[in-house]
Structure formats: C-alpha cells, structure tokens
Write an enzyme that holds these catalytic residues in place. Structure first.
Site, mmCIF file in Angstrom:
data_model
loop_
_atom_site.group_PDB
_atom_site.id
_atom_site.type_symbol
_atom_site.label_atom_id
_atom_site.label_comp_id
_atom_site.label_asym_id
_atom_site.label_seq_id
_atom_site.Cartn_x
_atom_site.Cartn_y
_atom_site.Cartn_z
ATOM 1 N N GLU A 33 30.058 -30.763 25.891
ATOM 2 C CA GLU A 33 29.735 -31.058 26.522
ATOM 3 C C GLU A 33 31.172 -32.486 26.237
ATOM 4 O O GLU A 33 32.100 -33.093 27.263
ATOM 5 C CB GLU A 33 29.121 -32.431 24.819
ATOM 6 C CG GLU A 33 28.004 -32.709 24.562
ATOM 7 C CD GLU A 33 26.800 -33.071 25.769
ATOM 8 O OE1 GLU A 33 27.381 -33.810 26.587
ATOM 9 O OE2 GLU A 33 25.975 -32.165 25.766
ATOM 10 N N TYR A 116 29.178 -41.276 22.608
ATOM 11 C CA TYR A 116 27.752 -40.044 23.803
ATOM 12 C C TYR A 116 28.011 -38.566 23.401
ATOM 13 O O TYR A 116 26.998 -37.761 23.089
ATOM 14 C CB TYR A 116 28.933 -40.470 25.018
ATOM 15 C CG TYR A 116 28.001 -39.237 25.741
ATOM 16 C CD1 TYR A 116 26.460 -39.075 26.526
ATOM 17 C CD2 TYR A 116 28.237 -38.500 26.149
ATOM 18 C CE1 TYR A 116 26.223 -38.203 26.585
ATOM 19 C CE2 TYR A 116 27.944 -37.000 26.412
ATOM 20 C CZ TYR A 116 26.558 -36.821 27.667
ATOM 21 O OH TYR A 116 26.043 -36.081 27.198
ATOM 22 N N ASP A 134 24.505 -42.095 28.922
ATOM 23 C CA ASP A 134 25.732 -41.665 29.557
ATOM 24 C C ASP A 134 25.304 -42.633 31.041
ATOM 25 O O ASP A 134 23.940 -43.615 31.065
ATOM 26 C CB ASP A 134 25.746 -40.497 30.070
ATOM 27 C CG ASP A 134 24.695 -39.522 30.163
ATOM 28 O OD1 ASP A 134 23.465 -40.322 30.395
ATOM 29 O OD2 ASP A 134 24.971 -38.861 30.978
#
Length: 276
Positions: A33, A116, A134
């Site tokens: 991520e 996020y 996102d």
C-alpha cells in the site's frame, strides 16, 4: 442483484493476480500500500518483489540502513514514502515486537499511514469493516450514483466513506474494498471507459445522463511553482565523477546528486571543458 454482489461477482472474474492479494500478512499488505501511493501497479510490482526478497520481514527492513532502503526505492519517486516506511518498520519491530496494530484507529498512528492506507490494512489483514476511499472509489461511486460533490473538498471523503460503508457487505469488507478499487482501475477508468461492457451500464446514473466524462468533479489544484536546477557534471580520464549528498530538507533529501546551482529562472551557462 445488489451493487455489492454485482461488483464482487465482476471482481472474482476479472481481478488481477497480485502477490499482496494472496496474503493476510499485515507487513506485506502495508508494504504494497505504501509503494502503490502515487504509483501504478505495473511500476510498483518489481519494487515490491525486490523489497520482499531483500526484507522478507519487518525486522529485516528495520535492521537495514536508510541508504539500503533508498537504493532499492531508487526510481519509484516520492522518497519521503521510503523514509517513513523505514521509520515505521523500526517502530513496529522495536516498540511493538514486530506485530502491526490490528485495527484502523491504531494503524493511523503509524508514520506515513493515512486514512486510506489504514483502512486498506485493517480490512485486508484483519477483515475490519472499514471502507477504503481512494481515487478509484471516488470515481466509481460518483459516476454510478451521480454524486456531484467536489472530491477536492475535505468533506468529500467523509461523504463517500459513508456511502461505501452503507454498500459494503459487513461479512466481507476485504473483498468489497478490493473489488471497488479494482473496478476503478480496470473498468471505470478516468478517461474513455468502455461503458458498453460495464456490469453497471443499466444502473449507472452518469451513463444514463451522459455525464461519465464529467464525474468525479474535482476543482483545480494550486499552481505549481517552477524550480530551476543546474547540475555540474565533471569527470576525469577514468570517468570518475563528483557527487554530493543532498542534506537540505525537501525534495530528494539525503539522496546523491551532481553539484547543483539552483537559479530563479532558466539560464544558459557557458562552460569550459577541462580535464580534472
């Protein structure tokens, strides 16, 4: 068929086989991520594989020195991500005994982890019922439900998160989050999506109203300031050159560069070529 069922059915048929999807290890999910922030999957994949080979556990990453981390990160850009990655690995390894926080709220406390990323780790690793928001999610939801909220506004994320939470099946948040992001990445793309093959083409409000190319609404960014970097490249007969470490805060902090002269405007310098 409900929105979530249709979305998940599409995902199970069309999803890409990505290594970080085949695990619930929070270290690997966190690593992916962070790398994929501001980065396309195709670009980030080789870096993810290199990092996991060099640093298979959070302890290995924590023990590395910053230059090793930056060297592997070289070419991926946004180098503050790499520094935060390293510092967080050290914190998790040394202060948390290598165990990542197991919930959204505590994940937010980690350096470099925003809303996020925390939501992604919490749902993918621990199946916590928390939606990710996102650019892909903004785009998919704004088009399908004809939402004209300016996504550049601070309040937009809260509005879209509330809708995503409402749509999310509470027994499978991880797959829902993966599905809606993948749908935005592969099908509901920013420009010229192929709506004729979209599973939502009968229910998408933006398609019915011919607004697909108008959504999501996003106000313009602030004007970008130009900076002018003039590098001095010197070498001897053995092709040795001179480089320096960039110690000032800001862009490329602690990376190496040729000697630099920054000017207020574009300059045309006349240089004399001499052997060192």
């Amino acid at each position: 068929m409900s929105f979530s069922n249709l979305l998940i059915k599409w995902y199970l048929q069309k999803k890409r086989d990505l290594p970080w999807r085949n695990t619930i290890n929070p270290y690997l999910i966190w690593l992916s991520e962070i790398m994929l922030q501001q980065t396309r999957v195709a670009q980030g994949m080789p870096y993810f594989l290199s990092f996991t080979t060099a640093f298979p556990t959070v302890f290995d990453l924590a023990k590395a020195n910053e230059e090793q981390v930056l060297k592997l990160w070289q070419g991926l850009g946004y180098y503050s991500r790499a520094r935060n990655l390293h510092k967080t690995a050290q914190f998790v390894a040394n202060e948390l005994d290598g165990i990542f926080p197991d919930n959204y709220k505590d994940l937010l406390q980690l350096k470099g982890v925003g809303e996020y990323t925390a939501a992604a780790i919490a749902s993918f690793a621990y199946n916590e019922v928390v939606p990710v928001v996102d650019g892909n999610v903004f785009r998919v939801l704004s088009r399908i439900f004809d939402i004209e909220t300016d996504i550049a506004q601070a309040s937009a994320k809260k509005e879209f998160a509330a809708l995503a939470f409402e749509l999310m099946p509470k027994d499978s948040p991880a797959i829902f989050n993966q599905a809606i992001m993948e749908f935005g990445a592969l099908q509901c793309v920013p420009k010229s999506p192929n709506c004729s093959i979209c599973v939502f083409n009968e229910s998408c409000a933006a398609l019915q109203k011919k607004k697909v190319d108008q959504l999501p609404i996003k106000s313009k960014k602030l004007k970008v300031r130009n900076r002018y970097f003039n590098y001095i490249v010197a070498s001897d007969e053995n092709e040795n050159t001179i480089i320096q470490k960039r110690t000032s805060k800001g862009i490329w902090h602690n990376l190496y560069e040729f000697p630099l002269l920054e000017t207020e405007k574009e300059e045309n310098f006349d240089f004399v070529s001499e052997q060192i």
